[in-house]
Enzyme design. Structure first.
Site, PDB file in Angstrom:
ATOM      1  N   LYS A  22       0.998  -1.217  -0.005  1.00 42.25           N
ATOM      2  CA  LYS A  22       0.122  -0.153   0.246  1.00 42.25           C
ATOM      3  C   LYS A  22       1.104   0.779  -0.052  1.00 42.25           C
ATOM      4  O   LYS A  22       0.783   2.145  -0.623  1.00 42.25           O
ATOM      5  CB  LYS A  22      -1.211  -0.500   1.147  1.00 42.25           C
ATOM      6  N   ASN A  23       2.116   1.289   0.795  1.00 42.13           N
ATOM      7  CA  ASN A  23       2.583   2.439   1.118  1.00 42.13           C
ATOM      8  C   ASN A  23       3.422   3.037  -0.197  1.00 42.13           C
ATOM      9  O   ASN A  23       4.710   3.668  -0.203  1.00 42.13           O
ATOM     10  CB  ASN A  23       3.715   2.421   2.494  1.00 42.13           C
ATOM     11  N   ARG A  92      -4.620  10.702   4.927  1.00 40.14           N
ATOM     12  CA  ARG A  92      -3.608  11.722   5.001  1.00 40.14           C
ATOM     13  C   ARG A  92      -2.699  10.901   3.902  1.00 40.14           C
ATOM     14  O   ARG A  92      -1.935  12.133   3.258  1.00 40.14           O
ATOM     15  CB  ARG A  92      -2.603  11.673   6.162  1.00 40.14           C
ATOM     16  N   CYS A 116      -4.691  12.751  12.969  1.00 40.23           N
ATOM     17  CA  CYS A 116      -6.067  11.082  13.211  1.00 40.23           C
ATOM     18  C   CYS A 116      -5.265   9.581  14.587  1.00 40.23           C
ATOM     19  O   CYS A 116      -4.664  10.784  15.572  1.00 40.23           O
ATOM     20  CB  CYS A 116      -5.019  10.227  11.781  1.00 40.23           C
ATOM     21  N   ARG A 121       0.125  14.342  13.312  1.00 38.75           N
ATOM     22  CA  ARG A 121       0.730  13.586  12.131  1.00 38.75           C
ATOM     23  C   ARG A 121       0.971  15.109  10.932  1.00 38.75           C
ATOM     24  O   ARG A 121       0.568  15.434  10.540  1.00 38.75           O
ATOM     25  CB  ARG A 121       0.264  13.093  11.444  1.00 38.75           C
ATOM     26  N   ARG A 396      -8.468  -0.485   4.768  1.00 41.51           N
ATOM     27  CA  ARG A 396      -7.727   0.010   4.080  1.00 41.51           C
ATOM     28  C   ARG A 396      -6.012   0.180   3.924  1.00 41.51           C
ATOM     29  O   ARG A 396      -6.030   0.329   2.914  1.00 41.51           O
ATOM     30  CB  ARG A 396      -7.512   1.052   4.873  1.00 41.51           C
TER      31      ARG A 396
HETATM   32  C1  EPZ Z   1       4.270   7.268   6.544  1.00 35.32           C
HETATM   33  O1  EPZ Z   1       3.314   7.775   7.036  1.00 35.32           O
HETATM   34  C2  EPZ Z   1       3.262   5.887   6.312  1.00 35.32           C
HETATM   35  N1  EPZ Z   1       2.403   5.863   5.857  1.00 35.32           N
HETATM   36  C3  EPZ Z   1       2.946   5.433   7.525  1.00 35.32           C
HETATM   37  O2  EPZ Z   1       2.350   4.358   7.631  1.00 35.32           O
HETATM   38  C4  EPZ Z   1       3.736   4.906   8.751  1.00 35.32           C
HETATM   39  O3  EPZ Z   1       3.517   4.870   9.339  1.00 35.32           O
HETATM   40  C5  EPZ Z   1       4.772   5.867   8.658  1.00 35.32           C
HETATM   41  O4  EPZ Z   1       5.395   6.046   7.039  1.00 35.32           O
HETATM   42  C6  EPZ Z   1       6.248   5.569   9.614  1.00 35.32           C
HETATM   43  O5  EPZ Z   1       6.561   5.004   8.654  1.00 35.32           O
HETATM   44  C7  EPZ Z   1       2.736   5.613   4.242  1.00 35.32           C
HETATM   45  O6  EPZ Z   1       3.142   5.873   3.933  1.00 35.32           O
HETATM   46  C8  EPZ Z   1       1.137   6.093   3.359  1.00 35.32           C
HETATM   47  P1  EPZ Z   1       6.284  10.249   8.566  1.00 35.32           P
HETATM   48  P2  EPZ Z   1       3.867   9.592   7.220  1.00 35.32           P
HETATM   49  O7  EPZ Z   1       6.164  11.217   7.995  1.00 35.32           O
HETATM   50  O8  EPZ Z   1       4.467  10.049   5.624  1.00 35.32           O
HETATM   51  C9  EPZ Z   1       6.469  13.471  11.748  1.00 35.32           C
HETATM   52  C10 EPZ Z   1      -0.016   2.564   7.870  1.00 35.32           C
HETATM   53  O9  EPZ Z   1      -0.272   1.695   8.967  1.00 35.32           O
HETATM   54  N2  EPZ Z   1       5.970  14.633  10.717  1.00 35.32           N
HETATM   55  O10 EPZ Z   1       7.446   9.272   8.070  1.00 35.32           O
HETATM   56  O11 EPZ Z   1       2.539  10.395   7.321  1.00 35.32           O
HETATM   57  C11 EPZ Z   1       4.941  12.838  12.112  1.00 35.32           C
HETATM   58  O12 EPZ Z   1       4.467  13.248  12.896  1.00 35.32           O
HETATM   59  C12 EPZ Z   1       0.539   3.878   7.430  1.00 35.32           C
HETATM   60  O13 EPZ Z   1       0.697   2.698   6.547  1.00 35.32           O
HETATM   61  C13 EPZ Z   1       6.507  15.879  11.405  1.00 35.32           C
HETATM   62  O14 EPZ Z   1       6.409  16.042  12.424  1.00 35.32           O
HETATM   63  O15 EPZ Z   1       4.621   9.439   8.633  1.00 35.32           O
HETATM   64  C14 EPZ Z   1       5.756  11.112  12.849  1.00 35.32           C
HETATM   65  O16 EPZ Z   1       5.582  11.916  14.154  1.00 35.32           O
HETATM   66  C15 EPZ Z   1       0.441   4.834   8.874  1.00 35.32           C
HETATM   67  N3  EPZ Z   1       6.006  16.367   9.756  1.00 35.32           N
HETATM   68  C16 EPZ Z   1       7.015  11.204  12.106  1.00 35.32           C
HETATM   69  O17 EPZ Z   1       7.418  13.028  11.221  1.00 35.32           O
HETATM   70  C17 EPZ Z   1       5.971  16.288   8.840  1.00 35.32           C
HETATM   71  O18 EPZ Z   1       5.782  17.182   8.225  1.00 35.32           O
HETATM   72  C18 EPZ Z   1       7.232  10.315  11.133  1.00 35.32           C
HETATM   73  O19 EPZ Z   1       5.900  10.538  10.184  1.00 35.32           O
HETATM   74  C19 EPZ Z   1       5.444  15.140   8.548  1.00 35.32           C
HETATM   75  C20 EPZ Z   1       5.967  14.007   9.669  1.00 35.32           C
END
Ligand code: EPZ
Length: 417
Positions: A22-23, A92, A116, A121, A396
């Site tokens: 998916k990702n 998202r 969420c 996030r 999902r």
């Molecule tokens: C991706 O989400 C995945 N989703 C998530 O999978 C996964 O849990 C996550 O990466 C971590 O591996 C997709 O790829 C579609 P991040 P993403 O940006 O990109 C903070 C699932 O179950 N952050 O790596 O949204 C954020 O809050 C989903 O398939 C900021 O502060 O995660 C988090 O604490 C859930 N500012 C950390 O970084 C930003 O601009 C990592 O988030 C971006 C992120």
């Protein structure tokens, strides 16, 4: 709303095929926005989130033809550049159209995703990077509005390792003027898959998979034919299912090299896994040893498997400390597992799991995608019947999950209503 009814206690045995990730599919589908012409993508999973991003891309003018797990996409005629709130709030990852739209069309209006269940996030790092590439970005009425006649290459340092942030900016940089360097870039396999697709489109990218990615902007990209990698989180979920039911499962069409962190922990618990390049044979059955787990960005232990390994640890021998460092609120599954007889106490960012001999079936509720998978795992190993509500969460991210588990001998069925 659908529910899942699971009668636990069955040993899972047999073979399961892993679907496309998916990702990886989500950013790869968004990358079609960068190209005028027909792209062909194979191994696209059949999931709610994929349906959602198809709806979003169609609303932007992308035409599509699907045949089984192959999807052809053409963004030759982008008709509008706005991703509406009613679409973005359900997923998202819709934020992934921001970078490609600004790069291809010079503008984008994308609803802020909002929080969420697992955390706030924010997307501040996506926005900051686009601004550093010369985009004029304003936040208005809950939307991100970005404009740039042409993005300029820049040296960008991500304060945090962000998966979709790295993907968004890598896509935007492919058509920028000059070279972009992403530092402290995320290293997930899904980013490498996306980079391969972009390179196939004619992009000039080096370093994907490391924490420094260099993208040299080009004038335009051309269509590509490519495949989505197997879903490492789905594969990890089935590995744990074998462990929690004392089963013996062969997992096909997976990539064990993407699961080093989980495989190392499972070995410590006493679960045996034999891997080839694209398959794994996993056997549970021996008494499970408790292990400590700390989630980290790739190649560390994936946060998306934290709930699932917690389900396993609830019935292991001893004490397991599970620390979640990526998201601030990813323990909603804990109270549901406690309802099934688990002994778990949350201390700040850690959950202290004291193993018990058995869990017991109970009515439980899914709160987010991976939590729902962990509750199915807990139910498969439990004594008695579990009813899982709000099953749409699991749809999902897991393709035909009850069919895959039933084929392995699980007593699991979906009831509507
Ligand atoms: C991706 O989400 C995945 N989703 C998530 O999978 C996964 O849990 C996550 O990466 C971590 O591996 C997709 O790829 C579609 P991040 P993403 O940006 O990109 C903070 C699932 O179950 N952050 O790596 O949204 C954020 O809050 C989903 O398939 C900021 O502060 O995660 C988090 O604490 C859930 N500012 C950390 O970084 C930003 O601009 C990592 O988030 C971006 C992120």
């Amino acid at each position: 709303m659908d529910k899942m009814v699971i009668v636990g206690g069955k040993r899972l045995e047999g073979e399961v095929r892993i679907s496309g990730a998916k990702n990886a599919a989500l950013p790869i589908m968004a990358s079609a926005l960068l190209v005028d012409g027909w792209n062909t993508f194979h191994n696209i999973p059949d999931l709610l989130d994929i349906t959602t991003i198809k709806k979003l891309l169609k609303s932007l003018g992308v035409t599509m033809e699907a045949e089984g797990e192959t999807l052809r996409m053409n963004a030759g005629q982008i008709t509008q550049c706005e991703a509406s709130y009613d679409l973005v709030r359900t997923m998202r990852a819709s934020i992934l159209v921001l970078g490609p739209l600004v790069a291809r069309m010079g503008e984008a209006r994308v609803s802020l995703p909002g929080g969420c269940a697992i955390g706030a996030r924010p997307v501040n790092l996506h926005i900051k990077a686009l601004q550093e590439m010369g985009a004029e970005v304003t936040l208005k009425d809950g939307y991100v509005e970005a404009k740039a006649a042409r993005l300029k290459g820049a040296e960008i340092y991500f304060d945090l390792s962000t998966v979709t942030g790295t993907e968004n900016i890598m896509m935007a940089a492919t058509l920028a003027k000059g070279t972009t360097v992403l530092k402290n870039a995320a290293r997930e396999p899904e980013i490498v898959n996306l980079a391969e697709v972009l390179i196939g489109m004619g992009a000039r990218i080096q370093g994907a998979g490391s924490d420094v990615i260099v993208i040299e902007g080009v004038e335009r990209l051309h269509p590509v034919e490519a495949a989505v990698i197997p879903d490492r989180i789905e594969a990890g979920t089935f590995l744990i299912a074998a462990g929690i039911t004392g089963g013996d499962i062969r997992i096909r069409d997976c990539n064990p090299a993407h699961l080093d962190a989980l495989l190392a922990r499972l070995k410590d618990t006493g679960i045996s896994v034999k891997a080839t390049a694209d398959s794994m044979r996993v056997k549970g059955g021996r008494a499970l040893r408790s292990v400590d787990v700390k989630t980290l960005p790739y190649p560390g232990f994936p946060t998306d498997l934290q709930a699932q390994i917690m389900a396993l640890m609830t019935v292991a021998n001893g004490l397991s400390v599970i620390t979640e460092t990526v998201f601030e609120n990813r323990f909603m599954h804990v109270s549901e597992m406690v309802r099934m007889g688990a002994d778990i106490v949350i201390e700040g960012k850690s959950a202290i799991v004291r193993g018990v001999p058995k869990l017991h079936g109970a009515p439980v509720m899914a709160t987010d995608l991976r939590a729902s998978a962990s509750l199915i795992l807990a139910a498969l190993g439990a004594e008695g019947t579990t009813t899982l509500s709000r099953v749409y969460h699991i749809d999902r991210g897991y393709q035909k999950i009850e069919e895959k588990f039933s084929a392995l001998g699980a007593d699991i069925r979906r009831i509507s209503g």
